[in-house]
Design an enzyme around this catalytic site. Structure first.
Site, PDB file in Angstrom:
ATOM      1  CG  ASP A 146      43.106 -30.142 -15.968  1.00  0.00           C
ATOM      2  OD1 ASP A 146      42.515 -31.049 -15.372  1.00  0.00           O
ATOM      3  OD2 ASP A 146      43.121 -30.042 -17.212  1.00  0.00           O
ATOM      4  CB  CYS A 200      20.530 -24.994 -15.134  1.00  0.00           C
ATOM      5  SG  CYS A 200      22.320 -24.931 -15.351  1.00  0.00           S
ATOM      6  CB  CYS A 203      17.989 -24.112 -19.682  1.00  0.00           C
ATOM      7  SG  CYS A 203      18.980 -23.938 -21.177  1.00  0.00           S
ATOM      8  CB  CYS A 206      24.280 -27.948 -22.368  1.00  0.00           C
ATOM      9  SG  CYS A 206      23.508 -28.545 -20.842  1.00  0.00           S
ATOM     10  CB  CYS A 210      25.635 -33.062 -26.531  1.00  0.00           C
ATOM     11  SG  CYS A 210      27.077 -34.159 -26.468  1.00  0.00           S
ATOM     12  CB  CYS A 226      32.682 -36.112 -24.063  1.00  0.00           C
ATOM     13  SG  CYS A 226      33.188 -34.380 -24.059  1.00  0.00           S
ATOM     14  CB  CYS A 253      33.479 -30.516 -28.617  1.00  0.00           C
ATOM     15  SG  CYS A 253      31.771 -30.223 -29.150  1.00  0.00           S
ATOM     16  CB  CYS A 256      27.707 -28.208 -23.994  1.00  0.00           C
ATOM     17  SG  CYS A 256      29.387 -28.239 -23.320  1.00  0.00           S
TER      18      CYS A 256
END
Length: 361
Positions: A146, A200, A203, A206, A210, A226, A253, A256
Site C-alpha cells: 500500500d 458473488c 448477492c 455490500c 453501505c 465512502c 468503515c 460492507c
C-alpha cells in the site's frame, strides 16, 4: 525447484511454505501484463471517483504497468495476511453491529485496532524476498505494501488469491475479505499461479448496506462517498449531507465486510500485532475528547490511525459527537460540555464541525 520448457521456475510450494512461516496465509504469482485493466482504471479516474487521492491520477497508467514502475520486473509475488484478531469470538459480526448502535462510543475499523499493518507486512515481505534470493541467487526485487502505484486487487485476482467483490475488495472462499495484501516485484520468471472465478453471484449485501451509497454499481466505488475515504483520506470538511450516515465511525468503515456472507470464513491471525489495543475496544466519545495532541500521538504510536493527524481525528470525533447528540442520551449534557470546551482551541476546520455537532441536539 523445477523449471518448465518456457523457462519459468516453479517455486510455488516453497514460497507458500516460507510465507506461512512468516505469518502470511497465501502466496500467488502474477504476470505483469495488466493491459486489460487499464480501461477500467482510466474510466474510474475520469469519473472523479478517486476524490482528493491525487496520487491515483498522478502516476497515470504506471499503476497498471509493473515493469514501468520497477524496470526489469517480469513477475509479481502477491501475499495475503489475515488480520481478524486472534481470540475474536464466533458471532463477531453481530458484536460489531452492536458497537455501531452505541452512539456514545466511537468505532474504529477492525484493521486499525492493532499495529500499523504497513510495518508488519513490509518487514515480513522483505524477509520473504531475502529467502527467495537465497534460493535463486542475485534477485532484483522491490517490496510494496500500500505504498506505491500498484493495482493490488487486480494482481491478487490474477494470481489466484481471490476475486474482486462487488465492494471492490478482494474476496477469498477460504478467508473472506479481512486480510491485507502485499507485493514483491521480481525479475525472476517464476511460474504464475492460476486465477480463481468470482463467487458473488446475485448477492447485493455490500451494496445494500453501505450507509452512504458509495458502491454506485457492482464493482464500482465512488470513494468520495465512502466513509473510509472521508474519515481517513479526505483532508477538508466532511460534506454535510454525509455526516449523519457516518454515525459513530471515527476511522474507517467495515459495513460492507460485516454484511458479506463470505466473511463467515474470515480467519483469525496468529500474529500478536493485530490484537486490539485497549483504547480501541470500546472508546467513549467523552474520554476521547479529553485527549490533547500529545495524548493522541502517544496513543497512536505505531498505529495506522496516527497518519490522519490530530486535526482530522478531532474533525471525525466532532461528527460522531453530533450524531450522538442527535440521538439523545443521558450523557448528552456532558458531551455538549466537552465540545464547547474543545472549540476554544479548535482549528477552523474542527470548529466548523463542532458548531455543526452542537446544532444537532
Amino acid at each position: 525447484m523445477t523449471q518448465s520448457v518456457t523457462g519459468e521456475v516453479d517455486l510455488t510450494q516453497t514460497l507458500q511454505d516460507m510465507a506461512q512461516a512468516l505469518g502470511f496465509s497465501q502466496i500467488g504469482v502474477a504476470d505483469v501484463d495488466l493491459s486489460a485493466a487499464e480501461a477500467g482504471l482510466i474510466a474510474w479516474l475520469q469519473a472523479g471517483f478517486h476524490g482528493q487521492m491525487d496520487y491515483m491520477a498522478r502516476h497515470g497508467l504506471k499503476r497498471a504497468r509493473p515493469a514501468e514502475l520497477v524496470p526489469g520486473t517480469v513477475r509479481v509475488i502477491t501475499a495475503r495476511m489475515d488480520y481478524l484478531p486472534r481470540g475474536t469470538p464466533e458471532g463477531w459480526q453481530a458484536l460489531e453491529w452492536q458497537r455501531l448502535a452505541q452512539p456514545m462510543q466511537g468505532q474504529v475499523s477492525l484493521y486499525a485496532r492493532g499495529r500499523d499493518y504497513h510495518k508488519v507486512l513490509r518487514a515480513r515481505l522483505q524477509r520473504l524476498a531475502d529467502q527467495l534470493a537465497a534460493l535463486l541467487g542475485p534477485l532484483g526485487h522491490r517490496v510494496f505494501c500500500d505504498s506505491a502505484p500498484v493495482l493490488e486487487v487486480e494482481l491478487a485476482q490474477r494470481s489466484g488469491l481471490g476475486w474482486r467483490g462487488k465492494h471492490t475488495l478482494t474476496l477469498s472462499r477460504e478467508g473472506g475479505s479481512l486480510f491485507f495484501l502485499g507485493e514483491i516485484y521480481v525479475d525472476a520468471p517464476l511460474a504464475c499461479t492460476p486465477p480463481v472465478e468470482g463467487h458473488c453471484g446475485r448477492c447485493q449485501a455490500c451494496i445494500t448496506v453501505c450507509p452512504t451509497g458509495a458502491i454506485v454499481a457492482p464493482y464500482r466505488l465512488d470513494a468520495r462517498r465512502c466513509i473510509s475515504y472521508l474519515t481517513i483520506e479526505h483532508a477538508g470538511p466532511i460534506p454535510e449531507p454525509l455526516r449523519a450516515a457516518i454515525g459513530n465511525r471515527l476511522y474507517g468503515c467495515d459495513d460492507c465486510q460485516l454484511a458479506c456472507p463470505w466473511n463467515k470464513f474470515a480467519r483469525r491471525s496468529p500474529l500478536p500485532d493485530f490484537v486490539p489495543r485497549s483504547d480501541w475496544v470500546a472508546p467513549s466519545l467523552l474520554a476521547l475528547w479529553a485527549w490533547d495532541e500529545a495524548g493522541f500521538l502517544s496513543r497512536t504510536e505505531g498505529s495506522p490511525i496516527r497518519r490522519i493527524g490530530f486535526e482530522r481525528w478531532q474533525r471525525n470525533l466532532a461528527v460522531a459527537s453530533g450524531n450522538a447528540l442527535a440521538r439523545g442520551d443521558a450523557e448528552s449534557p456532558a458531551l455538549r460540555g466537552a465540545l464547547t470546551q474543545a472549540r476554544a482551541a479548535a482549528t477552523p476546520l474542527v470548529a466548523e464541525h463542532i458548531d455543526w455537532a452542537l446544532a444537532q441536539g
